[in-house]
Design a protein around this motif. Structure first.
Motif, short mmCIF file in Angstrom:
data_model
loop_
_atom_site.label_atom_id
_atom_site.label_comp_id
_atom_site.label_asym_id
_atom_site.label_seq_id
_atom_site.Cartn_x
_atom_site.Cartn_y
_atom_site.Cartn_z
N VAL A 1 0.89 -1.15 0.00
CA VAL A 1 0.00 0.00 0.00
C VAL A 1 0.93 1.21 0.00
N ILE A 2 0.72 2.11 -0.93
CA ILE A 2 1.60 3.28 -1.01
C ILE A 2 0.77 4.52 -0.72
N THR A 3 1.34 5.42 0.03
CA THR A 3 0.57 6.63 0.38
C THR A 3 0.93 7.79 -0.54
N VAL A 4 -0.04 8.68 -0.71
CA VAL A 4 0.17 9.92 -1.48
C VAL A 4 -0.47 11.06 -0.69
N PRO A 5 -0.02 12.29 -0.94
CA PRO A 5 -0.70 13.41 -0.32
C PRO A 5 -2.18 13.38 -0.72
N ALA A 6 -3.05 13.74 0.23
CA ALA A 6 -4.49 13.69 -0.06
C ALA A 6 -4.81 14.58 -1.26
N TYR A 7 -4.01 15.63 -1.41
CA TYR A 7 -4.32 16.60 -2.45
C TYR A 7 -3.70 16.24 -3.80
N PHE A 8 -3.08 15.09 -3.91
CA PHE A 8 -2.56 14.65 -5.21
C PHE A 8 -3.72 14.50 -6.19
N ASP A 9 -3.53 14.98 -7.41
CA ASP A 9 -4.58 14.81 -8.41
C ASP A 9 -4.45 13.44 -9.09
N ASP A 10 -5.33 13.22 -10.05
CA ASP A 10 -5.38 11.91 -10.69
C ASP A 10 -4.04 11.51 -11.32
N ALA A 11 -3.42 12.47 -12.02
CA ALA A 11 -2.17 12.15 -12.72
C ALA A 11 -1.07 11.79 -11.71
N GLN A 12 -1.04 12.49 -10.59
CA GLN A 12 -0.01 12.23 -9.58
C GLN A 12 -0.23 10.87 -8.91
N ARG A 13 -1.50 10.51 -8.69
CA ARG A 13 -1.82 9.20 -8.11
C ARG A 13 -1.46 8.08 -9.09
N THR A 14 -1.85 8.30 -10.34
CA THR A 14 -1.57 7.28 -11.35
C THR A 14 -0.06 7.09 -11.48
N ALA A 15 0.67 8.19 -11.46
CA ALA A 15 2.13 8.10 -11.58
C ALA A 15 2.70 7.30 -10.41
N THR A 16 2.15 7.50 -9.22
CA THR A 16 2.65 6.78 -8.04
C THR A 16 2.37 5.29 -8.17
N LYS A 17 1.17 4.98 -8.69
CA LYS A 17 0.82 3.56 -8.87
C LYS A 17 1.77 2.93 -9.90
N HIS A 18 2.01 3.67 -10.98
CA HIS A 18 2.94 3.17 -12.00
C HIS A 18 4.34 2.96 -11.42
N ALA A 19 4.77 3.88 -10.57
CA ALA A 19 6.11 3.74 -9.96
C ALA A 19 6.18 2.42 -9.19
N GLY A 20 5.11 2.10 -8.46
CA GLY A 20 5.06 0.85 -7.71
C GLY A 20 5.16 -0.34 -8.65
N GLU A 21 4.44 -0.26 -9.76
CA GLU A 21 4.46 -1.38 -10.72
C GLU A 21 5.85 -1.54 -11.35
#
Ligand code: AMP
Length: 635
Positions: A116-136
């Motif tokens: 489970v990876i955390t992101v700032p609550a205020y991250f937008d969709d692109a920032q969240r998607t980028a974080t998920k991709h980084a995990g992958e």
């Protein structure tokens, strides 16, 4: 089931935790630290260092060192160039995640494949998607992306026996600011009831944090230096790097001290001139003056979150501080002023987010009791309609997951296709919001304007990530949609990066194994040289020469790049020494007499018990008895 970990992927520092035997535990990294600097260094030899070792290289070669990459997440167009090679922010972040997962696997003694990876609550969709991709890309299955303040609240709630009330989480890290207000209901005595967390509102700024205070201080120091010496340190990468480190250190010290000295000898050496030093005393008051405009930027954000949640200071029962920068007294003072509450001090702001993520990971893998967790989307989502207007489908602070559909139509007669431009943000004008991507819906049958009925559906999953579909109601068919100008990587690009990362993981693993074999070979060679020297008068000339030759071969092999060859040499050398040692041992036992010989018959040679490499030199008397004990231990 293999362990799933929780990862706080921070701007400055990252942290990994896991639930071990029911207890959320922060995991030490390979260097022994509880947090890992989010820094990646690409060395000249091709080795990639992450964390503390990378930080140590930052001063010497800042151009090979990447920091604060989180600030670039979700910016498609930004490439990070090191040594002529371009990396995406996802790839750099993946390096940090890989290290955390690897260190966690070592600590836990089992592979780590889920997180489970955390992101700032205020991250937008692109920032969240980028974080998920980084995990992958890091080879992890990302079980969930959760918001940092929400994770902090989970960690806090986990420790409570009973509570019912409203929590405000104020999270000021190195690069991002978040505030989240949530309702919590916990009663551990009622075992049949699940803990309940419902976020009421969230707000923030993804480009505001401790780094900005450092920058203000760096500018202040550099300006002073320039006034005094006429040199702009910001133009010299090494000097600037030293200045950065000193500024952050001074800032941190001033959270507890009222004044501190900044001392940077030989900071700049002008051509043909004598070296220039920076020496200055900085007071907390001076720092606060520099930091105030930055810290004050959090005030309207907190007020907005309170307004959105419809709470006043009297309604908040607990205030939790997250992020290293909240240790600054001025920050705490502001929070006190805004909430009328004393923030809790029993929570470690650097670790609480990873701990909360670990709890969420344990819940998702059913290692821990389920809970109710309702989070929200931080920013409104919508599409562009005629006249640069943003038409909101999902307003900010809507509970997720959620799904909303709306019917749109064409603007001109016989329009064969429509473009759906997906936006995120709070501005009424489309062009002033963040563009998440454009979708073309083609093949609309000819019809006058206003006739076709096109249904657009927005679907936000539990990660806060949006999926968009469109359907032409006229034909009843879901149309193909193609995305252009998206701010995220395409599936193909992610796939390519996953493969590249897999290849470099193998490469890194080879490198690590090689380094380990070299290390062992060098240690063995050193030890054996010493042994040859110690046994000088007991060895025959030919034995000595042959052993010396073997050690030389070992040293040569350890210079090479072939791990297997080094390992073979290590075995060979051990074997040769073992034989000589056995002969010496037998000779020695024969000298000592039958008692000792009897007692040790059939035991391995001295110091070679279990083949662990040479031990004490074989000799008469006590040495033999030592060997006997060692052999006993091995049984
Ligand atoms: P985080 O992103 O949560 O790791 O927060 C890191 C930020 O907190 C960096 O800007 C640090 O300089 C800052 N920080 C850490 N400790 C302190 C402290 N004692 N006082 C002030 N700032 C700190």
């Amino acid at each position: 089931m293999p362990k799933a970990v929780g990862i706080d992927l921070g701007t400055t520092n990252s942290c990994v935790a896991a639930v071990i035997a029911g207890d959320p535990t922060v995991i030490h990294n390979a260097e022994g630290g509880r947090v890992t600097p989010s820094i990646v260094h690409f060395s000249k030899t091709g080795e990639v260092l992450v964390g503390e070792p990378a930080k140590r290289q930052a001063i010497l070669s800042p151009d090979r060192t990447v920091r604060s990459v989180k600030r670039l997440m979700g910016q498609r167009t930004t490439a990070i160039t090191v040594d002529g090679r371009d990396y995406t922010p996802e790839q750099i972040s993946a390096r940090i995640l890989e290290k955390l997962a690897r260190d966690a696997a070592t600590y836990l003694g089992e592979p780590v494949k889920q997180a489970v990876i955390t992101v700032p609550a205020y991250f937008d969709d692109a920032q969240r998607t980028a974080t998920k991709h980084a995990g992958e890309i890091a080879g992890l299955e990302v079980l969930r992306i959760i918001n940092e303040p929400t994770a902090a609240a989970l960690a806090y709630g986990h420790k409570q026996q009973k509570m019912e009330g409203t929590i405000l989480v104020y999270d000021l890290g190195g690069g991002t600011f978040d505030v989240t207000i949530m309702d919590v209901e916990i009663d551990k005595a009622k075992t049949e009831e699940r803990d309940y967390y419902e976020v009421r509102s969230t707000a923030g700024d993804t480009h505001l944090g401790g780094d900005d205070i450092d920058q203000a201080l760096i500018d202040f120091l550099a300006d002073q230096f320039q006034k005094e010496h006429g040199v702009d340190l910001r133009q010299d990468r090494q000097a600037l790097q030293r200045l950065k480190e000193a500024a952050e250190k001074a800032k941190i010290e001033l959270s507890s001290a009222l004044q501190t000295n900044i001392n940077l000898p030989f900071l700049y050496v002008p051509e043909g001139g004598s070296p220039l030093h920076l020496e200055m005393t900085l007071t907390r008051a001076q720092l606060e003056e520099l930091a105030r405009p930055i810290v004050e930027r959090t005030r309207p954000i907190v007020l907005r979150a309170m307004e959105d949640a419809k709470v006043g200071p009297g309604d908040i029962s607990e205030v939790i501080l997250v992020g290293g920068q909240t240790r600054m007294p001025m920050v705490q003072q502001l929070v006190r002023e805004l909430t009328g509450k004393e923030p809790r001090r029993d929570i470690n702001p650097d670790e609480v987010v990873a701990v909360g993520a670990a709890i969420q990971a344990a819940v998702l893998t059913q290692e821990m009791k389920d809970m109710v967790l309702l989070d929200v989307t931080p920013l409104s989502l919508g599409v562009e309609t005629l006249g640069d207007v943003m038409d909101v489908l999902i307003p900010r602070n809507t509970t997720i997951p959620t799904r909303v559909s709306r019917i749109y139509t064409t603007a001109s007669d016989y329009q064969p296709s429509v473009e759906i431009h997906v936006l995120q943000g709070e501005r009424p004008r489309a062009s002033q919001n963040r563009s998440l991507g454009r979708f073309q819906l083609t093949g609309i049958p000819p019809a006058p304007r206003g006739m076709p009925r096109i249904e657009v559906t927005f679907d936000i999953d539990a990660n806060g990530i949006l999926n968009v579909t469109a359907e032409d109601k006229g034909t009843g068919k879901k149309q193909d949609i193609t995305i252009t100008g998206s701010s995220s990587l395409s599936p193909d690009e992610v796939q390519r990066m996953v493969q590249e990362a897999e290849a470099h993981r193998q490469e890194d693993e080879r490198f690590r194994r090689l380094a380990q074999a070299r290390n062992e070979a060098d240690a063995l060679a050193y030890q054996l040289e010493k042994t040859i020297n110690d046994l000088r008068d007991k060895l025959s000339e030919s034995e000595r020469q042959s052993l010396e030759a073997k050690v030389k071969e070992l040293r040569e092999a350890s210079q090479g790049d072939d791990e297997q060859a080094i390992r073979r040499k290590i075995d060979e050398v051990n074997q040769a020494f073992s034989e000589v040692s056995r002969r010496l041992y037998e000779a020695a036992s024969a000298g000592v007499g039958s008692q000792a010989a009897e007692g040790t018959t059939g035991q391995p040679g001295p110091g070679y018990a279990g083949g662990r490499g040479p031990g004490p030199a074989a000799g008469p008397g006590g040495d033999v008895i030592d060997a006997e004990f060692e052999a006993e231990d091995e049984k």
